[in-house]
Design an enzyme around this catalytic site. Structure first.
Site, mmCIF file in Angstrom:
data_model
loop_
_atom_site.group_PDB
_atom_site.id
_atom_site.type_symbol
_atom_site.label_atom_id
_atom_site.label_comp_id
_atom_site.label_asym_id
_atom_site.label_seq_id
_atom_site.Cartn_x
_atom_site.Cartn_y
_atom_site.Cartn_z
ATOM 1 N N PHE A 1 0.842 -1.181 0.000
ATOM 2 C CA PHE A 1 0.000 0.000 0.000
ATOM 3 C C PHE A 1 0.887 1.245 0.000
ATOM 4 C CE2 PHE A 1 -4.010 -1.943 2.153
ATOM 5 C CZ PHE A 1 -4.093 -2.848 1.119
ATOM 6 N N GLU A 2 0.586 2.160 -0.882
ATOM 7 C CA GLU A 2 1.375 3.382 -0.992
ATOM 8 C C GLU A 2 0.448 4.591 -0.978
ATOM 9 O OE1 GLU A 2 4.024 3.148 -4.335
ATOM 10 O OE2 GLU A 2 4.728 1.145 -3.822
#
Length: 597
Positions: free
Chosen positions: A383-384
């Site tokens: 997840f970014e």
């Protein structure tokens, strides 16, 4: 005389430490010395030191003939504690003499504001003191002193907790309800019922005694396919209860050969679902250098749906893409050779926010479907950007309340429970969302700092017992402050060493010494680097890659940054990506293969 503090009148003092302002109060007639063996003349009687870190020594001493010497390690801060009975709604003073670097003296469990004082350096004996007031129902507190992870030994002497005495503490009752959860091949989870008045517990397994603060633990380091017996006792300042009834559990056989990762592993991302300038690489063409292959990427149908889909790159974008049947057969061949293949969720464009329980459940269902369809070994969370965002209510990584955080934690735990001990869980957050938590976390007057800084910390902390590997992306990052309070810039050995040292040593979150993010095990850490200059900002030359590994695993070839320990069990490296490494003539993986651990 050892010292005169038992009869001396208290003097007024104003302390300002770490934002804490404490004012000493005048002793009343009922005030007395409450610390037992504060001068360590009776050895460690009355004291408990973490990980066997404490010892009574005869030099140096501040008074009398003995003092405490406590030696931190890379994963332990040498905390020595004593439970003291106190009265509710009463004022107390803590004081003591210390020597060494990074020494803390304080008290916890006050029911109001816990107090401490510290010094980053005391070349000779230095006095620390602070005051506190107990809450309306507080009858005991914990007096403590500790150092810092991986630093030199510290000394303490003539420790005092002065104020009104409370009722004597009674030894707690014997714990009940001890049960064993589902064992792994080398671990057994245990749970038991809380005991009133207990401040800690001890788990017994053979000759091992494992101190525990809560009512559950996971006993690790066991042998596969072996039966073990466990008991637990309760402790407080008065002593230790009898041991509970024993519970037995047998570890699993460990599954098929190759279930575990090698001692030092190479992790890489394979662009399976999209094309870019690096070109498409078939699963069957991935070299044996790669121990963990992350399929990039499983992506959501929408940001908040939680519904994850994965498919191979379209032939219009990747003319040399294999068929689904060939892809699955290649995965099986890799696994037969001991390699692990995971589905990676997210990436730069795959924003995932599990903001509802419906999205959480959809995530579990859809990710399970992908794992089952392709016969995968686990999950990588990549997840970014805005996938994790904290609201103003989240200021403590140990107890998050934001739905996108708590739902992710619950979803991953559900997947782990479904697939069991063989399930591999890895994470690839950016340094902004991890190490920057050293300076900023959650809401508050951070001078405009993005409150998402450090927002992976509650996820990592909650899942640390389930986490196989954390490989933070040491690229595409701005300068980050290390534990030396200096900013480090990506692309060189010092940056990688400083960032890894934080995860291996632990650090105060947002500078708050009462909120220490505990270190992860060395075997849980891999360092993320780009495989080529085209793969991302912060490419590191092979010589600096080797310097990084030398310094962290051997304490040699270090640069300006001084680590807080040495970690031969460091798991290895992660790179973005296998495709870019192929584009760069396999420079990254060949350098890893040639490195001597």
């Amino acid at each position: 005389m050892k010292r005169t503090r038992l009869t001396a009148a208290l003097t007024a003092a104003v302390l300002a430490v770490g934002g804490l302002v404490a004012t000493a109060t005048t002793a009343q007639a009922a005030d007395q010395e409450l610390a037992v063996n504060g001068g360590f003349e009776a050895g460690l009687t009355g004291w408990s030191c973490s990980a066997g870190s404490g010892a009574a020594v005869t030099t140096p001493v501040h008074g009398g003939t003995s003092a405490l010497k406590a030696t931190p390690s890379g994963g332990d801060n040498a905390k020595c504690t004593q439970t003291v009975t106190v009265k509710p709604n009463s004022a107390y003073t803590v004081s003591g003499w210390v020597q060494g670097g990074y020494v803390y003296l304080g008290v916890s469990g006050t029911g109001t504001t816990d107090a401490y004082n510290w010094t980053p350096s005391a070349s000779s004996w230095q006095k620390l003191s602070t005051t506190f007031r107990t809450g309306a129902s507080t009858t005991s507190v914990t007096l403590y002193t500790h150092g810092w992870y991986g630093t030199a030994a510290y000394h303490a002497d003539d420790l005092s907790l002065f104020g009104p005495g409370g009722a004597p503490i009674e030894i707690p009752a014997t714990p009940t309800g001890l049960t064993a959860g589902s064992p792994g091949s080398t671990s057994v989870p245990l749970n038991w019922s809380a005991v009133p008045g207990a401040t800690g517990y001890k788990v017994y397994q053979g000759t091992r005694v494992i101190p525990v603060t809560g009512t559950s633990t996971v006993v690790t380091g066991l042998t596969a396919a072996t039966s073990y017996s466990f008991q637990v006792s309760a402790t407080n300042g008065a002593g230790e209860s009898a041991k509970s009834a024993a519970v037995t559990a047998e570890t699993t056989s460990g599954g098929t050969p190759g279930t575990a990762l090698p001692p030092h592993a190479l992790v890489g991302y394979l662009h399976s679902s999209f094309a870019n300038g690096s070109g498409y690489t078939r699963m069957a063409d991935v070299p044996d250098s790669w121990d963990v292959i992350n399929l990039a990427f499983g992506e959501p149908t929408s940001v908040t749906s939680g519904d994850i889909r994965f498919s191979l790159c379209p032939v219009t974008e990747c003319p040399n893409v294999e068929s689904v049947a060939e892809f699955k057969a290649a995965i099986q061949a890799k696994q037969a050779a001991g390699k692990k293949v995971l589905i990676s969720i997210g990436g730069q464009n795959g924003q995932v926010q599990l903001s509802s329980t419906g999205a959480r459940d959809a995530f579990v269902t859809s990710v399970s479907k992908i794992i089952d369809e392709y016969g995968l070994d686990g999950l990588d969370i990549d997840f970014e950007g805005h996938s994790l965002s904290l609201n103003t209510g989240d200021t403590d990584f140990r107890s998050p309340t934001t739905p996108v955080v708590t739902n992710l934690i619950q979803a991953v735990k559900t997947l782990k429970a479904k697939y069991g001990a063989k399930f591999i869980l890895t994470m690839a957050p950016e340094t902004f969302f991890v190490q920057l938590g050293y300076q900023f976390y959650g809401s508050g007057p951070w001078g405009g700092q993005d409150p998402r800084a450090g927002s992976y910390l509650p996820v990592i902390h909650a899942l640390r017992d389930d986490l196989t590997l954390l490989h933070v992306q040491h690229y595409n990052s701005g300068p980050i402050m290390g534990l030396d309070n200096q900013y480090h810039t990506m692309g060189n050995a010092d940056f990688h060493i400083a960032m890894a040292d934080m995860m291996l040593t632990g650090f105060p979150v947002a500078g708050n010494q009462s909120r220490i993010f505990p270190p992860l095990r060395a075997d849980q850490i891999a360092i993320g680097m780009p495989a080529s200059t085209q793969a991302g900002n912060g490419h590191t030359a092979p010589a600096d890659v080797n310097k990084t590994l030398d310094c962290l695993t051997k304490k040699t070839n270090c640069g300006s940054y001084q680590t807080h320990g040495t970690w031969p069990a460091l798991r290895g490296l992660m790179t973005w990506s296998i495709n870019w490494d192929r584009y760069n003539q396999w420079q990254f993986s060949r350098n890893f293969d040639a490195y001597t651990w």
